[in-house]
Each structure stands twice: as structure tokens, then as C-alpha cells.
Design an enzyme around this catalytic site. Structure first.
Site, short mmCIF file in Angstrom:
data_model
loop_
_atom_site.label_atom_id
_atom_site.label_comp_id
_atom_site.label_asym_id
_atom_site.label_seq_id
_atom_site.Cartn_x
_atom_site.Cartn_y
_atom_site.Cartn_z
N CYS A 20 79.02 -113.31 59.70
CA CYS A 20 78.95 -113.99 58.97
C CYS A 20 79.18 -115.44 58.74
O CYS A 20 78.36 -116.24 58.15
CB CYS A 20 79.28 -113.11 57.64
SG CYS A 20 81.14 -113.80 57.44
N GLU A 33 81.96 -110.51 49.57
CA GLU A 33 82.35 -111.03 50.41
C GLU A 33 80.36 -111.65 51.08
O GLU A 33 80.66 -110.15 51.74
CB GLU A 33 83.55 -111.27 51.16
CG GLU A 33 84.61 -111.35 51.25
CD GLU A 33 85.04 -112.21 51.20
OE1 GLU A 33 83.94 -113.46 51.90
OE2 GLU A 33 86.02 -112.84 51.04
P1 NAD Z 1 74.75 -104.11 54.27
O1 NAD Z 1 74.72 -105.18 53.34
O2 NAD Z 1 74.09 -104.01 54.99
O3 NAD Z 1 76.02 -103.22 54.16
C1 NAD Z 1 76.95 -102.76 54.36
C2 NAD Z 1 77.50 -102.00 53.75
O4 NAD Z 1 77.56 -101.79 52.57
C3 NAD Z 1 77.63 -100.91 54.78
O5 NAD Z 1 78.65 -100.13 54.34
C4 NAD Z 1 76.75 -100.00 53.98
O6 NAD Z 1 77.04 -98.46 54.23
C5 NAD Z 1 77.01 -99.92 52.54
N1 NAD Z 1 75.58 -100.56 51.48
C6 NAD Z 1 74.21 -100.19 52.16
N2 NAD Z 1 73.52 -100.67 51.48
C7 NAD Z 1 74.04 -99.98 50.48
C8 NAD Z 1 73.08 -99.63 48.88
N3 NAD Z 1 72.38 -99.92 48.63
N4 NAD Z 1 74.31 -99.51 48.26
C9 NAD Z 1 75.70 -99.04 48.03
N5 NAD Z 1 75.67 -99.66 50.20
C10 NAD Z 1 75.38 -100.27 50.49
O7 NAD Z 1 75.56 -105.58 54.88
P2 NAD Z 1 75.61 -105.38 56.92
O8 NAD Z 1 74.05 -105.37 57.30
O9 NAD Z 1 76.82 -104.02 57.16
O10 NAD Z 1 76.40 -106.64 57.10
C11 NAD Z 1 75.83 -107.45 57.64
C12 NAD Z 1 75.64 -109.00 55.77
O11 NAD Z 1 77.30 -108.89 55.55
C13 NAD Z 1 75.17 -110.00 56.64
O12 NAD Z 1 74.38 -110.83 55.43
C14 NAD Z 1 76.78 -110.68 56.29
O13 NAD Z 1 76.52 -112.22 56.37
C15 NAD Z 1 77.43 -110.54 55.43
N6 NAD Z 1 78.51 -110.89 56.10
C16 NAD Z 1 79.69 -111.15 55.34
C17 NAD Z 1 81.16 -111.05 55.61
C18 NAD Z 1 81.65 -112.08 54.96
O14 NAD Z 1 83.47 -112.40 55.16
N7 NAD Z 1 81.14 -113.07 53.73
C19 NAD Z 1 81.22 -110.76 57.09
C20 NAD Z 1 80.13 -109.90 57.95
C21 NAD Z 1 79.50 -110.03 56.71
#
Ligand code: NAD
Length: 434
Positions: A244, A210
Site C-alpha cells: 500500500c 486504512e
Molecule cells: P479490497 O478493498 O478489495 O478488499 C479488502 C477486504 O474487504 C477483503 O477482506 C474483502 O473480502 C473485503 N471486501 C471486498 N469487497 C467488499 C465489499 N463490497 N463489501 C465489504 N467487504 C468487501 O482490497 P484488497 O484488494 O484486498 O487490497 C488492496 C487495496 O488495499 C489497495 O488499494 C491497497 O492500497 C489497500 N491497502 C491499504 C493498506 C493500508 O494500510 N493503508 C494496506 C494494504 C492494502
């Protein structure tokens, strides 16, 4: 380096005991989860206030209410969803019957982001439970009060061999991804989504991703501008744009641009007050890094509404930027903040081409009652899901699977789609020896 092998082995062993396959067991677990959400309502309100300055009404609606609605819907329908479904058998297989059995995958890993830190962690977890899986949940480190509360709620009320919240930063995620889970459900950025997909590929673990992207709101010349202004402003500035499915940018017909901007300015004032910086309920930006990134965008184009920011409070005012081009920095990546750039078009085909040339968005919103324009947009642009004459509300229906496509993700959940996502559908042909 953290090691989660023992935890995953415990979950696999518990899964093999068969207890989670019992529908009554799943309903009990969902009921307990629901009760925990209700009994911790005040704690969640306080945690989200501390993490994101999220107002109580928003927490009740978009974090708690939405998840409770999902869980209730699952409880009501679980027996029907989990019953094997008998299907037709071709005449070439005479004497046989055919059916499809939904079965849980086993132990599922759910990785959640920070922007709706309760909803985006607990809604997938409920799906995993409904389908009969064990699960490990890794909430975001950027909203520590909420993550800590989730860990307390789950870990003190469920055994770890069934459900476990593991808190931690990127290293924790990386360590968890080394383990062989039976399903991975990730919500977050497109960049990290690629890392998760890579890790999953090593074990051939199925994934739902997602992700995000730049979701346009297209406003055609015939649109009801009063309604469009309200619905776009509310969708964009809720949670300070950190949603998002928020409209990322406005693609508006040249003839109605100035009028629409004027109306949106009124909506912003009516919704958040004359001086938004004095509105103590306006959510803040999650971190200094995100604040600095967003603050740079305030220099793009011409600020026609808002434009103020205060790093000490991680506050950015709802802002509209006019005279933006596709080359501006604000148009290169998902904004994820309270800044709305405006681009214009003269023909709808131009707007369609501009979107189609770029990565497939998570959402798209079209404001027009012209059916030809609606058909053109729906038939030519690929995007996760969206709305006509509205924003963001498609994701609050149990009947609409929610997910992205291409760069905005793969797979979907909500309602029955959550059950389906966390289930393998086993096809059986049963022949008689008589
Ligand atoms: P992110 O990708 O930075 O982090 C998400 C999760 O992944 C966190 O738990 C984080 O600890 C983990 N993570 C971060 N870096 C990682 C790595 N290198 N390896 C493994 N895990 C890792 O995202 P965010 O900043 O928390 O959220 C914002 C993003 O999420 C935006 O792009 C937004 O559009 C998207 N989003 C999508 C939805 C959806 O339902 N499609 C909903 C909310 C947010």
C-alpha cells in the site's frame, strides 16, 4: 445469507463479563498470540509461498517479524497505556480532580486485505486485544492458504466469544457489516472503504479506514541518485509492487531523470538478477484480474526497463515506463503492481501542484537534502505519512502512527496509536461533597 448475530451477541456478553478489561488477561492473550506466530512460522512461510510466491525472507521480515515487534512493544507498555491519566483541573472547578480513562469499545470487527495477509490482519487484531476488546477478524479470500491458517491458529486457541476468524468472500464481509460492532477497522481499497464507512454509519460505529492511493516519489535535482535508485526500487518492487505504501509513480527533475533511470535498472538487475523471470523468489500478482489490469499498463509510454509478463505464472517483470503523462491509464488509479511510471518536472512548485490537485496520497517520498524544498513539500502537500530520502520504512516504526488522510483513509495505528485507536478515552471530573 450468512448471519453473525449469534457470534456478536456472544462477544458482547463476554465483554460485559469484564474479563478483557483486566490488563493481565490482555497480556496473556498477546503472549499467546506471539507464541502462535512463532510456533506457526513454517506454516506461514508455506502459506504465503502458495498464495503470493512470497519469499521466506520477506515473510519473516514483513509479516512475522513486524507483527512480533508490535506485540512485544504492546506487552512492554500496556500497563502504562491503560492507567488512567490525571490531568489539570481549571480553577473554576476548585476542589475537583480530573482524569482520563482509556476503555475498550467492546467487540471490534477487523477486515483485512491480501497483500500482507498476516501483518495486516494480526497487527490490528493485536491492537484490539491490547485495548481490551473482543474481536472478529475477516481475512481476505484472495489469499486462502493464509486465511485458512489464521482461522486455524486463532479459532483453535481462543474461545469464539473472545476472538474469532471468519473466512469468506464479499458476502461474508457484507453480512458481518450488518451486525452492530463497537468498532470497525478496515484495510483495503478506497472504493470498498466507502462501502464500509456507509455500513458503519448506519449504526454510528466508529471506523478506522486504512486505504490506498497513488503515492509519489519525488526526486529533486540535488538528490543522491545512487541512494534514491536503491531505496525507490526496493520500496516499489518488494512484494511485486503490491504494497500500500509502495511508491506508485516517480516525479523526477528533468535534469536527473535519465541518470536515475539508468541507476534503477542496475539496482533491479543487482537485486533480482539479469533475468527476473528466472528468479523463483519474485512474488507473483495475486489474481488473473489484477494481472490483466496490470498487463494493459505495459502499453503506456515507453518501456525502458523490464516489460515482460507471463500470465500462466501471474508474473510481471519489474518495469519502468518513461514518457508518461497524467492522462495515461496507468496514472488514473493506484497501480499496485511492479510497474513504475516516470513523469518529469522543471520546478518543484510544478511537482507540488500536480500532487495537490489529486486525491491525498497514503504516502509521499521526497529525495532531496535541500531544506527549502523539504519544507515546501511538507508544508503544502497533505498525505498520510512518508519519508525524506527513503521509502516505506516510516510504517515500520512503533513511534510513528500509520494511516492515511482523505481518500487514503482516516485514523492510524502501530505502537501506542493501535492502543489509542481501539480505546475510547473517557473524561471524568471528580468532585468532592466535603
Ligand atoms: P479490497 O478493498 O478489495 O478488499 C479488502 C477486504 O474487504 C477483503 O477482506 C474483502 O473480502 C473485503 N471486501 C471486498 N469487497 C467488499 C465489499 N463490497 N463489501 C465489504 N467487504 C468487501 O482490497 P484488497 O484488494 O484486498 O487490497 C488492496 C487495496 O488495499 C489497495 O488499494 C491497497 O492500497 C489497500 N491497502 C491499504 C493498506 C493500508 O494500510 N493503508 C494496506 C494494504 C492494502
Amino acid at each position: 445469507m450468512e448471519n453473525y448475530q449469534e457470534l456478536t451477541l456472544k462477544q458482547k456478553s463476554f465483554f460485559r463479563s469484564g474479563q478483557t478489561k483486566d490488563v493481565a488477561f490482555r497480556i496473556d492473550a498477546l503472549t499467546k498470540l506471539k507464541e502462535l506466530m512463532s510456533s506457526h512460522e513454517q506454516d506461514m512461510i508455506a502459506a504465503l509461498k502458495a498464495d503470493l510466491n512470497k519469499p521466506e525472507t520477506e515473510t519473516k521480515r514483513a509479516e512475522i517479524g513486524l507483527v512480533l515487534g508490535e506485540i512485544n512493544f504492546m506487552i512492554e507498555n500496556l500497563s502504562a497505556w491503560s492507567t488512567p491519566n490525571e490531568v489539570e483541573t481549571p480553577s473554576t472547578h476548585s476542589g475537583a480532580t480530573s482524569f482520563i480513562v482509556p476503555e475498550p469499545y467492546g467487540s471490534a470487527l477487523v477486515i483485512a486485505p491480501w497483500n500482507y495477509p498476516v501483518q495486516l490482519a494480526v497487527a490490528p487484531l493485536a491492537g484490539a486485544i491490547a485495548a481490551g476488546n473482543c474481536a472478529v477478524l475477516k481475512p481476505s479470500e484472495l489469499t486462502p492458504h493464509t486465511s485458512n491458517l489464521l482461522a486455524k491458529m486463532i479459532n483453535e486457541n481462543f474461545p469464539e466469544e473472545y476472538l474469532r476468524v471468519v473466512e469468506g468472500e464479499v458476502e461474508t464481509s457484507t453480512a458481518l457489516l450488518k451486525e452492530k460492532f463497537d468498532y470497525i477497522f478496515f484495510t483495503g481499497s478506497t472504493g470498498v472503504g466507502k462501502i464500509v464507512a456507509g455500513a458503519a454509519a448506519k449504526n454510528l460505529t466508529p471506523v478506522t479506514l486504512e486505504l490506498g492511493g497513488k503515492s509519489p516519489a519525488i526526486v529533486h535535482e540535488d538528490a543522491d541518485l545512487d541512494e534514491a535508485a536503491v531505496r525507490i526500487a526496493r520500496g516499489k518492487f518488494a512484494n511485486a509492487g503490491q504494497t500500500c505504501v509502495a511508491p506508485d509513480y516517480l516525479l523526477v527533475h528533468r535534469k536527473v531523470k535519465d541518470q536515475l533511470i539508468g541507476k534503477m535498472k542496475e539496482v533491479i538487475t543487482n537485486t533480482y538478477g539479469e533475468n527476473v523471470s528466472e528468479n523463483l523468489d519474485f512474488p507473483h500478482v495475486v489474481s488473473e484480474r489484477h494481472f490483466d489490469r496490470l498487463n494493459e499498463f505495459l502499453r503506456n509510454g515507453e518501456v525502458v526497463a523490464g516489460g515482460h509478463s507471463d500470465k500462466s505464472r501471474l508474473f510481471i517483470e519489474p518495469t519502468i515506463l518513461d514518457h508518461i503523462s497524467w492522462e495515461d491509464p496507468v496514472m488514473q488509479d493506484e497501480i499496485f503492481g511492479p510497474i513504475l511510471p516516470v513523469l518529469v518536472y522543471d520546478e518543484i512548485a510544478e511537482a507540488i501542484d500536480a500532487v495537490v490537485e489529486r486525491p491525498k496520497p497514503l504516502a509521499l517520498y521526497l529525495f532531496s537534502d535541500n531544506e527549502q524544498v523539504q519544507d515546501d513539500v511538507l508544508n503544502t502537500i497533505s498525505f498520510g505519512g512518508g519519508a525524506i530520502n527513503d521509502t516505506i520504512n516510516h510504517m515500520t516504526s512503533h513511534y510513528l502512527p500509520f494511516g492515511g488522510v482523505g481518500n487514503s483513509g482516516m485514523g492510524a495505528y502501530h505502537g501506542k496509536a493501535s492502543f489509542d485507536t481501539f480505546s475510547h478515552f473517557k473524561s471524568i471530573l471528580k468532585r468532592s461533597n466535603k
